[in-house]
Design a protein around this motif. Structure first.
Motif, PDB file in Angstrom:
ATOM      1  N   ALA A 216       0.819  -1.265   0.040  1.00  0.00           N
ATOM      2  CA  ALA A 216      -0.009  -0.011  -0.052  1.00  0.00           C
ATOM      3  C   ALA A 216       0.870   1.352   0.253  1.00  0.00           C
ATOM      4  CB  ALA A 216      -0.784  -0.054   1.297  1.00  0.00           C
ATOM      5  N   VAL A 217       2.072   1.309   0.661  1.00  0.00           N
ATOM      6  CA  VAL A 217       2.754   2.595   0.750  1.00  0.00           C
ATOM      7  C   VAL A 217       3.516   2.584  -0.450  1.00  0.00           C
ATOM      8  CG1 VAL A 217       4.816   3.372   1.727  1.00  0.00           C
ATOM      9  CG2 VAL A 217       3.336   2.436   3.156  1.00  0.00           C
ATOM     10  N   ASN A 218       4.039   1.520  -1.105  1.00  0.00           N
ATOM     11  CA  ASN A 218       4.347   1.451  -2.289  1.00  0.00           C
ATOM     12  C   ASN A 218       3.893   1.945  -3.392  1.00  0.00           C
ATOM     13  OD1 ASN A 218       6.987   0.423  -1.221  1.00  0.00           O
ATOM     14  ND2 ASN A 218       6.131  -1.402  -1.938  1.00  0.00           N
ATOM     15  N   ARG A 219       2.134   1.595  -3.513  1.00  0.00           N
ATOM     16  CA  ARG A 219       1.755   1.847  -4.451  1.00  0.00           C
ATOM     17  C   ARG A 219       1.200   3.406  -4.061  1.00  0.00           C
ATOM     18  NH1 ARG A 219      -2.872  -2.728  -6.148  1.00  0.00           N
ATOM     19  NH2 ARG A 219      -1.394  -4.180  -7.087  1.00  0.00           N
ATOM     20  N   GLY A 220       0.961   3.794  -3.054  1.00  0.00           N
ATOM     21  CA  GLY A 220       0.613   5.219  -2.691  1.00  0.00           C
ATOM     22  C   GLY A 220       1.770   6.182  -3.339  1.00  0.00           C
ATOM     23  N   ARG A 221       3.086   5.736  -3.349  1.00  0.00           N
ATOM     24  CA  ARG A 221       4.111   6.610  -4.177  1.00  0.00           C
ATOM     25  C   ARG A 221       3.811   6.684  -5.514  1.00  0.00           C
ATOM     26  NH1 ARG A 221       9.562   4.702  -0.876  1.00  0.00           N
ATOM     27  NH2 ARG A 221       8.714   5.481   1.419  1.00  0.00           N
ATOM     28  N   VAL A 222       3.430   5.519  -6.162  1.00  0.00           N
ATOM     29  CA  VAL A 222       2.869   5.645  -7.343  1.00  0.00           C
ATOM     30  C   VAL A 222       1.804   6.768  -7.856  1.00  0.00           C
ATOM     31  CG1 VAL A 222       2.181   4.448  -9.703  1.00  0.00           C
ATOM     32  CG2 VAL A 222       3.949   3.483  -8.002  1.00  0.00           C
ATOM     33  N   VAL A 223       0.739   6.337  -7.098  1.00  0.00           N
ATOM     34  CA  VAL A 223      -0.386   7.453  -7.157  1.00  0.00           C
ATOM     35  C   VAL A 223      -0.177   8.965  -6.854  1.00  0.00           C
ATOM     36  CG1 VAL A 223      -2.711   7.711  -6.089  1.00  0.00           C
ATOM     37  CG2 VAL A 223      -2.068   5.471  -6.515  1.00  0.00           C
ATOM     38  N   ALA A 224       0.900   9.033  -6.043  1.00  0.00           N
ATOM     39  CA  ALA A 224       1.273  10.511  -5.504  1.00  0.00           C
ATOM     40  C   ALA A 224       2.032  10.987  -6.997  1.00  0.00           C
ATOM     41  CB  ALA A 224       2.063  10.679  -4.386  1.00  0.00           C
ATOM     42  N   SER A 225       2.436  10.203  -7.630  1.00  0.00           N
ATOM     43  CA  SER A 225       3.413  10.933  -8.835  1.00  0.00           C
ATOM     44  C   SER A 225       2.687  10.776  -9.966  1.00  0.00           C
ATOM     45  CB  SER A 225       4.609  10.060  -8.796  1.00  0.00           C
ATOM     46  OG  SER A 225       4.347   8.454  -9.451  1.00  0.00           O
ATOM     47  N   VAL A 226       1.470  10.461 -10.256  1.00  0.00           N
ATOM     48  CA  VAL A 226       0.866  10.460 -11.678  1.00  0.00           C
ATOM     49  C   VAL A 226      -0.428  11.258 -11.472  1.00  0.00           C
ATOM     50  CG1 VAL A 226       2.075   8.133 -12.275  1.00  0.00           C
ATOM     51  CG2 VAL A 226      -0.346   8.257 -11.156  1.00  0.00           C
ATOM     52  N   GLN A 227      -0.994  11.746 -12.460  1.00  0.00           N
ATOM     53  CA  GLN A 227      -2.285  12.255 -12.746  1.00  0.00           C
ATOM     54  C   GLN A 227      -3.253  11.130 -12.987  1.00  0.00           C
ATOM     55  OE1 GLN A 227      -1.935  15.311 -15.781  1.00  0.00           O
ATOM     56  NE2 GLN A 227      -1.234  16.796 -14.639  1.00  0.00           N
ATOM     57  N   GLY A 228      -4.368  10.978 -12.435  1.00  0.00           N
ATOM     58  CA  GLY A 228      -5.196   9.981 -12.824  1.00  0.00           C
ATOM     59  C   GLY A 228      -5.038   8.732 -11.722  1.00  0.00           C
ATOM     60  N   THR A 229      -5.756   7.900 -11.920  1.00  0.00           N
ATOM     61  CA  THR A 229      -5.812   6.769 -10.960  1.00  0.00           C
ATOM     62  C   THR A 229      -5.527   5.429 -11.967  1.00  0.00           C
ATOM     63  OG1 THR A 229      -7.710   7.590  -9.660  1.00  0.00           O
ATOM     64  CG2 THR A 229      -7.332   5.152  -9.601  1.00  0.00           C
ATOM     65  N   PRO A 230      -4.308   4.609 -11.213  1.00  0.00           N
ATOM     66  CA  PRO A 230      -3.689   3.739 -12.222  1.00  0.00           C
ATOM     67  C   PRO A 230      -4.700   2.597 -11.985  1.00  0.00           C
ATOM     68  CG  PRO A 230      -2.017   4.528 -10.281  1.00  0.00           C
ATOM     69  CD  PRO A 230      -3.421   5.284 -10.308  1.00  0.00           C
ATOM     70  N   VAL A 231      -4.747   1.765 -12.962  1.00  0.00           N
ATOM     71  CA  VAL A 231      -5.449   0.217 -13.072  1.00  0.00           C
ATOM     72  C   VAL A 231      -4.118  -0.594 -12.630  1.00  0.00           C
ATOM     73  CG1 VAL A 231      -6.556  -1.307 -14.470  1.00  0.00           C
ATOM     74  CG2 VAL A 231      -7.229   1.068 -14.808  1.00  0.00           C
TER      75      VAL A 231
END
Length: 100
Positions: free
Chosen positions: A56-71
């Motif tokens: 969850a922490v790792n994915r949160g870092r991705v989410v914080a760095s991109v526009q939109g919501t990753p699939v």
């Protein structure tokens, strides 16, 4: 995806290849995360036995760095590519190796 904070970091980078202006890509590495042991360090897979809070922490870092919501997907190291237009919030992650 358009990256913000993690652009060309140890955790992920935007490939420098020619694409149409509306095409975005992000490649992640195994560096810069919080997972431990055989999953260290930037594991994004929830289906491999890693500590769910670390993922969850790792994915949160991705989410914080991109526009939109990753699939997210369950990577299977095969040849399947998934069309995200077929994805709805709440669906199980597709088993594939690439998304478009």
């Amino acid at each position: 995806m358009t990256t913000r904070t993690m652009l060309n970091s140890p955790s992920c980078f935007v490939p420098d290849w020619p694409t149409p202006q509306n095409v975005r890509s992000l490649v992640t590495t195994r560096n810069g995360g919080v997972s431990q042991g055989v999953f260290s360090s930037f594991n994004l897979g929830t289906h491999v036995g890693d500590d769910p809070s670390a993922v969850a922490v790792n994915r949160g870092r991705v989410v914080a760095s991109v526009q939109g919501t990753p699939v997210w997907l369950n990577q299977v190291h095969g040849t399947r590519v998934f069309d995200t237009a077929r994805f709805s919030v709440g669906d199980q992650p597709p088993e594939a190796d690439a998304l478009f």
